[in-house]
Design a protein around this motif. Structure first.
Motif, mmCIF file in Angstrom:
data_model
loop_
_atom_site.group_PDB
_atom_site.id
_atom_site.type_symbol
_atom_site.label_atom_id
_atom_site.label_comp_id
_atom_site.label_asym_id
_atom_site.label_seq_id
_atom_site.Cartn_x
_atom_site.Cartn_y
_atom_site.Cartn_z
ATOM 1 N N PRO A 140 -8.037 24.523 -11.155
ATOM 2 C CA PRO A 140 -8.590 23.875 -10.033
ATOM 3 C C PRO A 140 -8.042 22.442 -9.778
ATOM 4 O O PRO A 140 -7.648 22.125 -8.706
ATOM 5 N N ARG A 162 -12.899 20.739 3.665
ATOM 6 C CA ARG A 162 -13.977 21.557 4.038
ATOM 7 C C ARG A 162 -15.122 20.839 4.595
ATOM 8 O O ARG A 162 -15.862 21.415 5.252
ATOM 9 N N SER A 195 -8.945 28.573 -5.821
ATOM 10 C CA SER A 195 -7.657 28.170 -6.800
ATOM 11 C C SER A 195 -7.008 29.371 -7.505
ATOM 12 O O SER A 195 -5.947 29.564 -7.314
ATOM 13 N N ASP A 230 -17.132 31.186 1.955
ATOM 14 C CA ASP A 230 -18.077 30.118 0.962
ATOM 15 C C ASP A 230 -17.586 30.240 -0.418
ATOM 16 O O ASP A 230 -18.479 29.897 -1.289
ATOM 17 N N LYS A 231 -16.526 30.544 -0.821
ATOM 18 C CA LYS A 231 -15.942 30.794 -2.142
ATOM 19 C C LYS A 231 -15.775 29.479 -2.489
ATOM 20 O O LYS A 231 -15.538 28.215 -1.816
ATOM 21 N N THR A 232 -16.037 29.070 -3.908
ATOM 22 C CA THR A 232 -15.888 27.652 -4.206
ATOM 23 C C THR A 232 -14.593 27.362 -4.692
ATOM 24 O O THR A 232 -13.516 28.257 -4.537
ATOM 25 N N ILE A 233 -14.261 25.981 -4.773
ATOM 26 C CA ILE A 233 -12.860 25.354 -4.722
ATOM 27 C C ILE A 233 -12.179 26.186 -6.027
ATOM 28 O O ILE A 233 -11.047 26.698 -5.846
ATOM 29 N N LYS A 234 -13.044 26.430 -6.970
ATOM 30 C CA LYS A 234 -12.514 26.970 -8.377
ATOM 31 C C LYS A 234 -11.988 28.375 -7.893
ATOM 32 O O LYS A 234 -10.980 28.938 -8.483
ATOM 33 N N GLU A 235 -12.849 29.176 -7.381
ATOM 34 C CA GLU A 235 -12.586 30.776 -7.089
ATOM 35 C C GLU A 235 -11.474 30.607 -6.216
ATOM 36 O O GLU A 235 -10.573 31.645 -6.151
ATOM 37 N N SER A 295 -11.863 19.592 -1.137
ATOM 38 C CA SER A 295 -13.273 19.309 -0.558
ATOM 39 C C SER A 295 -13.364 18.321 0.699
ATOM 40 O O SER A 295 -14.298 18.523 1.697
ATOM 41 N N LEU A 307 -10.718 27.791 2.724
ATOM 42 C CA LEU A 307 -11.670 26.643 2.516
ATOM 43 C C LEU A 307 -12.319 26.405 3.820
ATOM 44 O O LEU A 307 -13.630 26.118 3.791
ATOM 45 N N SER A 348 -5.963 21.354 -6.165
ATOM 46 C CA SER A 348 -6.275 19.906 -5.620
ATOM 47 C C SER A 348 -5.309 19.061 -5.615
ATOM 48 O O SER A 348 -4.802 18.510 -4.629
#
Length: 267
Positions: free
Chosen positions: A246, A265, A238, A231-236, A262, A227, A250
């Motif tokens: 995701p 981050r 998870s 730069d990966k998304t939270i979905k990626e 989030s 995190l 969370s």
């Protein structure tokens, strides 16, 4: 802080000897060594270990014929160890250096690069004349000791060949390797051909915590790092860490940290 209060040297020579004086030695042995001799007793299989050696001990490290450095030796005076920043830590000279034993820590595989980075920064700072250099070095030492005393590492003593310690170290290596796919104690017990009950017994005796807490801590460490530094998304993140969704990632993260992925981050 006196200029001779802290000294650091790389393990480059075929034989690294204890330096004269009354400083405590912290030996981080990374790899490519034949062993460490302490008071004329040779100990092998010491890769990825940290030794804390009282000035009373005579020691030397035997390196294999390899061009790269095999770790560091950090020399610390009483002045440094008595500094309020370090003296408040759980890992301190009263508990470690004067216990009548030779303490060592087998580092979790994932901690090695961070340990090396901290020691390299200390080495670099010692050769500079930067403002507030002493404060920076003490801060790095504090971080180094916190990592050493973390649940990710296995406290032991040089003479300890306890089978339960070996079980826990193997468990730790498996967690580091498979954490992105396996989150249950039973998964690791099966890989070790043990019952979950016996694995828990070993971990509790050696580390003082449950097997589940080790898995949870590794997941949280990986999560925080991804995190903060990717730069990966939270979905990626998870899915890469093996969570089913995701939303569950969370929920897990907030339950154990008090904040959402989030929010971390953005902090």
């Amino acid at each position: 802080m006196r200029s001779d209060s802290i000294n650091i040297t790389q393990i480059n020579k075929e034989t690294t000897l204890k330096q004269p004086g009354d400083a405590y030695a912290v030996c981080w042995i990374k790899n490519e060594v034949e062993g460490i001799e302490i008071d004329r007793v040779l100990y092998k299989n010491v890769s990825n270990s940290i030794f804390f050696l009282d000035p009373q001990y005579q020691w030397k490290i035997f390196k294999k014929d390899a061009p790269s450095s095999s770790g560091y030796v950090l020399y610390l005076s009483n002045e440094v160890l008595n500094n309020p920043i370090l003296s408040k830590l759980h890992i301190n000279k009263i508990r470690l250096f004067n216990s009548g034993e030779i303490p060592l820590f087998k580092l979790s595989p994932g901690i090695e690069k961070r340990t090396q980075a901290i020691l390299e920064m200390i080495d670099e700072l010692l050769g500079t004349h930067l403002n507030h250099k002493d404060d920076a070095i003490l801060s790095l030492l504090n971080t180094f000791f916190v990592y050493c005393d973390g649940q990710c590492n296995i406290k032991s003593v040089v003479s300890n060949n306890n089978s339960k310690t070996n079980v826990v170290y193997k468990f730790k290596k498996l967690v580091d390797k498979h954490i992105d796919k396996q989150h249950e104690v039973a998964d690791y017990a099966e890989l070790l051909n043990l019952s979950p009950k016996y694995l828990n017994e070993c971990v509790k005796e050696v580390l003082g915590v449950s097997s589940k807490s080790i898995i949870k801590e590794q997941l949280l460490m990986r999560s925080r790092h991804a995190l903060k530094f990717s730069d990966k998304t939270i979905k990626e993140i998870s899915f890469e860490l093996g969570f089913s969704s995701p939303d569950y990632f969370s929920y897990f993260f907030k339950t154990h940290t008090g904040m959402t992925p989030s929010a971390l981050r953005k902090s």
